[in-house]
Motif scaffolding. Structure first.
Motif, short mmCIF file in Angstrom:
data_model
loop_
_atom_site.label_atom_id
_atom_site.label_comp_id
_atom_site.label_asym_id
_atom_site.label_seq_id
_atom_site.Cartn_x
_atom_site.Cartn_y
_atom_site.Cartn_z
N ALA A 28 0.25 -6.17 -10.36
CA ALA A 28 0.91 -7.24 -9.43
C ALA A 28 1.34 -7.03 -8.22
CB ALA A 28 1.77 -8.25 -10.30
N ASP A 29 1.88 -5.79 -8.42
CA ASP A 29 2.96 -5.33 -7.34
C ASP A 29 2.56 -3.69 -7.11
OD1 ASP A 29 4.60 -7.67 -6.66
OD2 ASP A 29 4.92 -7.40 -8.50
N ALA A 30 2.47 -3.02 -5.90
CA ALA A 30 2.60 -1.88 -5.84
C ALA A 30 3.31 -1.31 -4.63
CB ALA A 30 1.12 -1.39 -5.72
N GLN A 31 4.33 -0.28 -4.62
CA GLN A 31 4.85 0.12 -3.56
C GLN A 31 4.69 1.67 -3.50
OE1 GLN A 31 7.34 -1.77 -1.77
NE2 GLN A 31 7.28 -0.13 -0.33
N LEU A 32 4.23 2.01 -2.23
CA LEU A 32 4.16 3.23 -2.08
C LEU A 32 4.93 4.05 -0.94
CD1 LEU A 32 1.20 2.36 -3.44
CD2 LEU A 32 -0.02 3.94 -2.01
N LEU A 33 5.47 5.32 -1.07
CA LEU A 33 5.81 6.16 -0.16
C LEU A 33 4.73 7.03 0.28
CD1 LEU A 33 8.06 7.04 1.62
CD2 LEU A 33 8.92 8.46 -0.36
N ALA A 34 4.65 7.12 1.48
CA ALA A 34 3.38 7.85 2.06
C ALA A 34 3.68 8.98 2.94
CB ALA A 34 2.30 6.81 2.71
N ARG A 35 3.15 10.11 2.90
CA ARG A 35 3.33 11.13 4.08
C ARG A 35 2.20 11.46 4.58
NH1 ARG A 35 4.40 16.98 2.04
NH2 ARG A 35 4.06 15.77 0.38
N LEU A 36 2.31 11.49 5.90
CA LEU A 36 0.99 11.53 6.96
C LEU A 36 0.87 13.08 7.21
CD1 LEU A 36 1.68 8.56 6.84
CD2 LEU A 36 0.31 8.29 8.82
N LEU A 37 -0.33 13.51 7.51
CA LEU A 37 -0.50 14.62 7.88
C LEU A 37 0.31 15.09 9.09
CD1 LEU A 37 -2.58 17.40 7.56
CD2 LEU A 37 -3.98 16.20 9.03
N GLY A 38 0.17 14.25 9.83
CA GLY A 38 1.26 14.72 11.13
C GLY A 38 2.78 14.79 10.72
N GLY A 39 3.27 14.62 9.71
CA GLY A 39 4.78 14.53 9.60
C GLY A 39 5.22 12.99 9.21
N ALA A 40 4.60 12.02 9.78
CA ALA A 40 5.26 10.77 9.55
C ALA A 40 5.21 10.24 8.21
CB ALA A 40 4.53 9.70 10.53
N ILE A 41 6.41 9.59 7.72
CA ILE A 41 6.40 8.94 6.34
C ILE A 41 6.33 7.37 6.57
CG2 ILE A 41 7.62 10.91 5.27
CD1 ILE A 41 10.15 8.99 5.45
N GLY A 42 6.02 6.74 5.61
CA GLY A 42 5.93 5.29 5.64
C GLY A 42 5.79 4.45 4.29
N THR A 43 6.01 3.24 4.17
CA THR A 43 5.83 2.51 3.03
C THR A 43 4.75 1.58 3.01
OG1 THR A 43 7.47 0.77 3.61
CG2 THR A 43 8.53 2.75 2.30
N ILE A 44 4.15 1.45 1.91
CA ILE A 44 2.95 0.50 1.80
C ILE A 44 3.40 -0.54 0.47
CG2 ILE A 44 0.66 0.18 1.29
CD1 ILE A 44 0.25 2.92 2.45
N HIS A 45 3.36 -1.86 0.86
CA HIS A 45 3.78 -2.57 -0.07
C HIS A 45 2.47 -3.61 -0.24
CE1 HIS A 45 5.75 -5.23 -2.84
NE2 HIS A 45 5.49 -6.55 -2.17
N ALA A 46 2.10 -3.88 -1.72
CA ALA A 46 0.76 -4.64 -1.68
C ALA A 46 1.18 -5.50 -2.96
CB ALA A 46 -0.40 -3.86 -1.99
N SER A 47 1.18 -6.71 -2.77
CA SER A 47 1.53 -7.45 -3.83
C SER A 47 0.85 -9.18 -4.06
CB SER A 47 3.12 -8.06 -3.69
OG SER A 47 3.49 -8.93 -4.66
N TRP A 48 0.48 -9.37 -5.23
CA TRP A 48 0.05 -10.55 -5.75
C TRP A 48 0.77 -11.44 -6.29
CZ3 TRP A 48 -4.48 -11.82 -3.81
CH2 TRP A 48 -5.39 -11.01 -3.58
N SER A 49 2.05 -10.95 -6.54
CA SER A 49 3.16 -11.79 -7.20
C SER A 49 4.01 -12.64 -6.08
CB SER A 49 3.93 -11.34 -8.06
OG SER A 49 4.43 -9.99 -7.68
N SER A 50 4.21 -11.88 -4.94
CA SER A 50 5.24 -12.16 -3.83
C SER A 50 4.53 -13.48 -3.02
CB SER A 50 5.84 -11.24 -2.92
OG SER A 50 4.76 -10.46 -2.47
N VAL A 51 5.04 -14.33 -2.50
CA VAL A 51 4.34 -15.31 -1.66
C VAL A 51 4.19 -14.82 -0.26
CG1 VAL A 51 4.51 -17.73 -0.64
CG2 VAL A 51 5.54 -17.14 -3.06
#
Length: 148
Positions: free
Chosen positions: A35-58
């Motif tokens: 229903a929900d996934a939260q990812l912390l991601a590190r990119l090859l160039g050094g940047a970091i970011g978050t990815i949120h995917a959800s079927w439960s949030s409107v």
């Protein structure tokens, strides 16, 4: 895998960079998928970011893309033209590029309806590998998990 893989694809297209490690938390199920996934991601160039995917949030009425950098951020949505917002909150409209010389300009042109983005089998494989790494991370409840 059902929804988040597309967001992963978008991050790779916008940044033009590979995600090399992720840490993930999954929550609940909706049918056969999380229903929900939260990812912390590190990119090859050094940047970091978050990815949120959800079927439960409107979801909101807008599809949007925001990229935050050291000088400010770029924002694009259904109601707002591509806009650069600096650290002081000053806004400046940025014209969409006419070229496909970078993954970001190609994506922005596709969002504007001028052309379709080109996606390769390698892009699909990379996105699936990232999601699989997220599943391994969530299962181990570990910090960062290398993408292979």
């Amino acid at each position: 895998m059902d929804l988040g893989v597309h967001v992963v694809d978008l991050v790779r297209a916008v940044t033009g960079d590979d995600i090399v490690a992720v840490s993930a938390i999954l929550n609940g199920c909706r049918g056969d998928v999380e229903a929900d996934a939260q990812l912390l991601a590190r990119l090859l160039g050094g940047a970091i970011g978050t990815i949120h995917a959800s079927w439960s949030s409107v979801s909101g009425p807008d599809r949007q893309l925001t990229v935050i950098g050291t000088a400010g951020m770029l924002h694009l949505d259904n109601r707002t033209a591509l806009t650069f917002i600096d650290a002081h909150g000053h806004r400046e409209r940025v014209p969409l590029p006419d070229t496909t010389s970078s993954p970001l300009s190609e994506l922005l042109a596709a969002i504007a309806g001028r052309r379709s983005p080109s996606i390769t089998a390698a892009d699909g494989r990379a996105a699936v590998a990232i999601v699989q790494a997220a599943y391994r991370s969530a299962a181990r409840a570990s910090a960062m998990t290398e993408v292979v």
